[in-house]
Write a protein that holds these residues in place. Structure first.
Motif, PDB file in Angstrom:
ATOM      1  N   UNK A 421       0.862  -1.185   0.000  1.00  0.00           N
ATOM      2  CA  UNK A 421       0.000   0.000   0.000  1.00  0.00           C
ATOM      3  C   UNK A 421       0.893   1.228   0.000  1.00  0.00           C
ATOM      4  N   UNK A 422       0.614   2.156  -0.919  1.00  0.00           N
ATOM      5  CA  UNK A 422       1.395   3.383  -1.026  1.00  0.00           C
ATOM      6  C   UNK A 422       0.551   4.527  -0.477  1.00  0.00           C
ATOM      7  N   UNK A 423       1.037   5.140   0.583  1.00  0.00           N
ATOM      8  CA  UNK A 423       0.225   6.143   1.271  1.00  0.00           C
ATOM      9  C   UNK A 423       0.036   7.406   0.437  1.00  0.00           C
ATOM     10  N   UNK A 424       1.103   7.887  -0.208  1.00  0.00           N
ATOM     11  CA  UNK A 424       1.009   9.182  -0.889  1.00  0.00           C
ATOM     12  C   UNK A 424      -0.069   9.172  -1.972  1.00  0.00           C
ATOM     13  N   UNK A 425      -0.203   8.058  -2.658  1.00  0.00           N
ATOM     14  CA  UNK A 425      -1.207   7.975  -3.728  1.00  0.00           C
ATOM     15  C   UNK A 425      -2.426   7.165  -3.309  1.00  0.00           C
ATOM     16  N   UNK A 426      -2.379   6.605  -2.132  1.00  0.00           N
ATOM     17  CA  UNK A 426      -3.450   5.734  -1.628  1.00  0.00           C
ATOM     18  C   UNK A 426      -3.798   4.670  -2.656  1.00  0.00           C
ATOM     19  N   UNK A 427      -2.780   3.913  -3.017  1.00  0.00           N
ATOM     20  CA  UNK A 427      -3.012   2.837  -3.986  1.00  0.00           C
ATOM     21  C   UNK A 427      -2.483   1.517  -3.433  1.00  0.00           C
ATOM     22  N   UNK A 428      -3.229   0.473  -3.728  1.00  0.00           N
ATOM     23  CA  UNK A 428      -2.833  -0.878  -3.311  1.00  0.00           C
ATOM     24  C   UNK A 428      -2.260  -1.601  -4.515  1.00  0.00           C
ATOM     25  N   UNK A 429      -1.051  -2.109  -4.369  1.00  0.00           N
ATOM     26  CA  UNK A 429      -0.396  -2.792  -5.486  1.00  0.00           C
ATOM     27  C   UNK A 429      -0.231  -4.266  -5.165  1.00  0.00           C
ATOM     28  N   UNK A 430      -0.545  -5.111  -6.134  1.00  0.00           N
ATOM     29  CA  UNK A 430      -0.214  -6.536  -6.023  1.00  0.00           C
ATOM     30  C   UNK A 430       1.168  -6.683  -6.638  1.00  0.00           C
ATOM     31  N   UNK A 431       2.138  -7.059  -5.835  1.00  0.00           N
ATOM     32  CA  UNK A 431       3.529  -7.081  -6.297  1.00  0.00           C
ATOM     33  C   UNK A 431       3.823  -8.388  -7.034  1.00  0.00           C
ATOM     34  N   UNK A 432       4.415  -8.256  -8.199  1.00  0.00           N
ATOM     35  CA  UNK A 432       4.736  -9.444  -8.994  1.00  0.00           C
ATOM     36  C   UNK A 432       6.120  -9.955  -8.580  1.00  0.00           C
ATOM     37  N   UNK A 433       6.159 -10.626  -7.471  1.00  0.00           N
ATOM     38  CA  UNK A 433       7.416 -11.179  -6.978  1.00  0.00           C
ATOM     39  C   UNK A 433       7.408 -12.689  -7.213  1.00  0.00           C
ATOM     40  N   UNK A 434       8.494 -13.192  -7.752  1.00  0.00           N
ATOM     41  CA  UNK A 434       8.578 -14.625  -8.063  1.00  0.00           C
ATOM     42  C   UNK A 434       9.757 -15.249  -7.318  1.00  0.00           C
ATOM     43  N   UNK A 435       9.647 -16.525  -7.132  1.00  0.00           N
ATOM     44  CA  UNK A 435      10.747 -17.282  -6.550  1.00  0.00           C
ATOM     45  C   UNK A 435      11.928 -17.295  -7.519  1.00  0.00           C
ATOM     46  N   UNK A 436      13.114 -17.010  -6.992  1.00  0.00           N
ATOM     47  CA  UNK A 436      14.307 -17.064  -7.847  1.00  0.00           C
ATOM     48  C   UNK A 436      14.653 -18.522  -8.143  1.00  0.00           C
ATOM     49  N   UNK A 437      15.343 -18.708  -9.239  1.00  0.00           N
ATOM     50  CA  UNK A 437      15.603 -20.072  -9.710  1.00  0.00           C
ATOM     51  C   UNK A 437      16.366 -20.922  -8.692  1.00  0.00           C
ATOM     52  N   UNK A 438      17.203 -20.285  -7.894  1.00  0.00           N
ATOM     53  CA  UNK A 438      18.094 -21.076  -7.038  1.00  0.00           C
ATOM     54  C   UNK A 438      17.954 -20.678  -5.566  1.00  0.00           C
ATOM     55  N   UNK A 439      16.745 -20.407  -5.148  1.00  0.00           N
ATOM     56  CA  UNK A 439      16.552 -19.941  -3.765  1.00  0.00           C
ATOM     57  C   UNK A 439      16.821 -21.074  -2.779  1.00  0.00           C
ATOM     58  N   UNK A 440      17.827 -20.893  -1.950  1.00  0.00           N
ATOM     59  CA  UNK A 440      18.206 -21.944  -1.001  1.00  0.00           C
ATOM     60  C   UNK A 440      17.187 -22.094   0.124  1.00  0.00           C
ATOM     61  N   UNK A 441      16.487 -21.006   0.447  1.00  0.00           N
ATOM     62  CA  UNK A 441      15.448 -21.115   1.493  1.00  0.00           C
ATOM     63  C   UNK A 441      14.339 -22.043   1.017  1.00  0.00           C
ATOM     64  N   UNK A 442      13.870 -21.808  -0.205  1.00  0.00           N
ATOM     65  CA  UNK A 442      12.712 -22.558  -0.689  1.00  0.00           C
ATOM     66  C   UNK A 442      13.082 -23.982  -1.092  1.00  0.00           C
ATOM     67  N   UNK A 443      14.356 -24.192  -1.419  1.00  0.00           N
ATOM     68  CA  UNK A 443      14.781 -25.554  -1.751  1.00  0.00           C
ATOM     69  C   UNK A 443      14.771 -26.462  -0.523  1.00  0.00           C
ATOM     70  N   UNK A 444      14.698 -25.853   0.662  1.00  0.00           N
ATOM     71  CA  UNK A 444      14.681 -26.650   1.893  1.00  0.00           C
ATOM     72  C   UNK A 444      13.290 -27.070   2.309  1.00  0.00           C
ATOM     73  N   UNK A 445      12.357 -27.124   1.371  1.00  0.00           N
ATOM     74  CA  UNK A 445      10.962 -27.445   1.695  1.00  0.00           C
ATOM     75  C   UNK A 445      10.840 -28.789   2.415  1.00  0.00           C
ATOM     76  N   UNK A 446      10.126 -28.781   3.536  1.00  0.00           N
ATOM     77  CA  UNK A 446       9.878 -29.987   4.346  1.00  0.00           C
ATOM     78  C   UNK A 446      11.183 -30.672   4.767  1.00  0.00           C
ATOM     79  N   UNK A 447      12.239 -29.891   4.968  1.00  0.00           N
ATOM     80  CA  UNK A 447      13.527 -30.459   5.395  1.00  0.00           C
ATOM     81  C   UNK A 447      13.486 -30.900   6.852  1.00  0.00           C
ATOM     82  N   UNK A 448      12.583 -30.313   7.653  1.00  0.00           N
ATOM     83  CA  UNK A 448      12.476 -30.694   9.063  1.00  0.00           C
ATOM     84  C   UNK A 448      13.796 -30.508   9.785  1.00  0.00           C
ATOM     85  N   UNK A 449      14.229 -31.580  10.473  1.00  0.00           N
ATOM     86  CA  UNK A 449      15.431 -31.480  11.305  1.00  0.00           C
ATOM     87  C   UNK A 449      16.702 -31.213  10.490  1.00  0.00           C
TER      88      UNK A 449
END
Lengths: 525, 118
Positions: A421-449
């Motif tokens: 949300x941008x206050x100056x213009x009072x607009x709500x933006x849906x940000x087009x953010x995508x997972x990077x090809x080599x994201x180490x955080x997301x590659x750890x899906x269901x890694x548990x211990x």
């Protein structure tokens, strides 16, 4: 709640693969196996489903119900062993709905593999049943000697957090007259599912405190409050409900939050769990794994990196957000923006979303981001400290909107993705953010211990606890706390009287077709 | 479970894939990188990274670059290294997280660091 509870979690993709196999067009039962990784909380063990191992030709037969060969189990065991996993045995009951109790033959089938699974994988067998009519799961953990312990819930993490509840170990909360308006907004079933979620708020500043209060007012039964920090005078412009008394008496933020949240709670038996620690400490991480959902209300890189890890490695979704106020150096305000996003498999992590700089985590861990000597000799700028109570409530609103979309799914839609949300213009933006090809955080899906090792000794948390211990030794503080405790007891007693009087004289009429308290049982006092 | 890709073991096996051998001394992983630029261009420079900073590798890169005392910079935020006589320099790996092969990306970062040496 048992002391050794079990919860099972899986991603929407895993759930989809299992449903595609187990719910047959011909309406017969079916069976399959999956691997899981263990994740230990301080009070419960989570089984995180990873790979679905479908039967090959000849490994199972379907004849109204389903049977399978020992070779199939051994194949799954080998896959599990090679990935440091345990195995889950899953079957369907096409005509059933809700949390399923085990039939004798089903229990016998699972029991017969309990010892083998534990011996060969080192982890207990997890049995699961899928009810075909409403796609709800039930689950249990088998000991090696063939005793089943029923799980408390099964969580499916996707655009919606779909949770199947074991009504015996986690009964639906009693609907309270004070919740009439809430329940009329989304119905009793949603209220039953939502209020049983164990929700943790990490960071009890202006945003976290307000989130906690509103969850308590909604009727959420179990709310965890995690923060190591103390209330200081500079916090009083944003910690609504905290006072100079709390500063003087050396209160922690979670102490103050507990008092306020308890007063706001509408659940008949609210449980406010206090965690006087950082999520970056090993005990903080273990505590966090006991929850179904986490609100991230912290702005430091290190705790955000821990939360970013947990969202994928342990399938505990994190609702995160924050505010950035852009001030002119000479005074005045150029703009303010606030963001919110659900961090979970299928959505970009905080790093991919531009909300976490991994290279700053090591500095934060060493406390250097607050070290003026270090900052003076580096290119980094000190932390932005601007915050405004009038705007932090907008962050709260944004986080809670994400929460409702994620848990309730208005119109069948789940979480909307990253919003700004941008206050100056009072607009709500849906940000087009995508997972990077080599994201180490997301590659750890269901890694548990086997998740990334990111927790450790937290000097700031130890210092804060030490300060409080010292302060509470002072005579004036001890006396002040005793008087304040007495005042709180009087107020609590008055609240009970008021509640009893209110229930007698002020029963609000409501549409019986929407909310039926008599059927679910109103607590009479 | 296969070749480790995370933590200190993942860091070491990743460097091995790049043809770089490592050793651990005083809690610091040390190895050689070739300087390609600056005053040390063409020289093999021994560098180190603390094991304590590698728990969350490759999601979180190490910050401090340990170097022998004869590698100097005109300006550097430094602390004493765990390796006797060495100095560790504050050098963040900015824009981290895009690389297909994180060890290679980190080695490139280290080459840039030693390329700044006076």
């Amino acid at each position: 709640m048992s002391q050794d509870a079990t919860s099972v979690a899986m991603t929407e993709q895993t759930d989809g693969a299992l449903r595609a196999h187990l719910l047959r067009p011909d309406g017969q039962e079916d069976v399959c196996l999956a691997t899981y990784r263990r994740s230990h909380g301080s009070r419960r063990t989570n089984a995180l489903l990873r790979d679905v191992v479908l039967p090959d030709t000849g490994e199972r037969s379907v004849h109204g119900n389903a049977s399978f060969t020992g070779e199939y189990v051994m194949r799954a065991v080998e896959i599990a062993r090679s990935a440091d996993c345990g195995i889950a045995l899953l079957h369907s009951h096409p005509g059933a709905s809700g949390w399923e109790r085990m039939s004798g033959p089903d229990a016998d089938a699972e029991r017969s593999y309990a010892y083998l699974a534990t011996e060969l994988t080192g982890l207990p067998l997890v049995g699961m049943t899928l009810a075909g009519r409403d796609a709800r799961w039930s689950a249990r953990r088998w000991s090696s000697d063939g005793v089943a312990a029923s799980a408390e819930n099964v969580r499916v993490v996707g655009p919606l957090l779909r949770t199947s509840w074991n009504d015996e170990t986690c009964p639906a909360p009693v609907a309270e007259p004070s919740q009439v308006r809430t329940i009329s907004g989304w119905g009793q079933q949603v209220q039953n599912d939502l209020t049983r979620l164990r929700i943790l708020i990490v960071g009890l500043g202006s945003v976290g405190l307000d989130v906690a209060l509103r969850l308590a007012a909604t009727g959420v039964e179990t709310i965890g409050l995690m923060d190591f920090d103390n209330v200081e005078t500079k916090n009083l412009d944003r910690l609504i409900g905290a006072s100079a008394i709390d500063v003087w008496l050396g209160r922690s933020k979670i102490d103050v939050a507990q008092r306020l949240v308890s007063e706001a709670a509408t659940a008949s038996a609210p449980r406010i769990e206090l965690h006087d620690m950082s999520i970056c400490e090993p005990a903080g991480l273990a505590a966090a794994l006991d929850y179904d959902l986490i609100f991230s209300c912290v702005d430091r890189p290190w705790p955000r990196a821990v939360l970013n890890t947990v969202a994928y490695s342990d399938l505990v979704p994190v609702i995160d957000g924050g505010i950035h106020i852009d001030s002119f150096p000479e005074g005045g305000m150029r703009n303010a923006t606030w963001r919110s996003h659900v961090v979970r498999p299928g959505r970009p992590c905080l790093s991919c979303n531009g909300q976490l700089d991994p290279s700053s985590v090591a500095l934060d861990r060493q406390g250097l981001l607050d070290d003026p000597a270090y900052i003076a000799g580096s290119d980094i700028v000190g932390r932005a400290r601007q915050n405004v109570a009038a705007l932090s409530v907008s962050v709260v609103a944004s986080l809670l909107s994400q929460f409702v979309s994620f848990v309730v799914g208005p119109g069948g839609e789940g979480d909307p993705g990253p919003l700004q949300y941008v206050l100056s213009t009072h607009s709500l933006e849906v940000l087009d953010r995508r997972t990077r090809d080599h994201c180490a955080f997301e590659q750890g899906e269901a890694a548990g211990e086997r998740r990334l090792t990111i927790v450790g000794h937290h000097r700031e948390a130890e210092d804060a606890r030490g300060y409080r211990r010292l302060r509470r030794r002072r005579l004036e503080v001890r006396v002040g706390r005793a008087v304040d405790r007495g005042a709180l007891m009087v107020r609590t007693a008055l609240a009970r009287v008021a509640q009893a009087r209110g229930m007698k004289s002020e029963r609000e009429p409501f549409a019986p077709s929407t909310v039926q308290f008599e059927r679910v049982g109103v607590r009479r006092r | 479970v296969g070749v480790p890709t995370t933590g200190v073991d993942g860091f070491i096996s990743g460097l091995r894939e790049c043809g770089i051998e490592t050793s651990i001394r005083h809690g610091v992983v040390t190895f050689i990188v070739a300087a390609v630029d600056g005053a040390l261009a063409g020289q093999a420079v021994e560098v180190g990274v603390s094991v304590d900073e590698l728990g969350a590798w490759p999601a979180v890169p190490p910050h401090w670059v340990h170097l022998p005392p004869d590698v100097r910079f005109t300006r550097s935020n430094t602390q004493a290294s765990e390796l006797p006589g060495w100095v560790k320099h504050s050098r963040g790996a900015n824009a981290w997280g895009d690389a297909g092969h994180p060890p290679q990306a980190y080695v490139a970062h280290l080459r840039a660091v030693v390329g700044e040496a006076a």
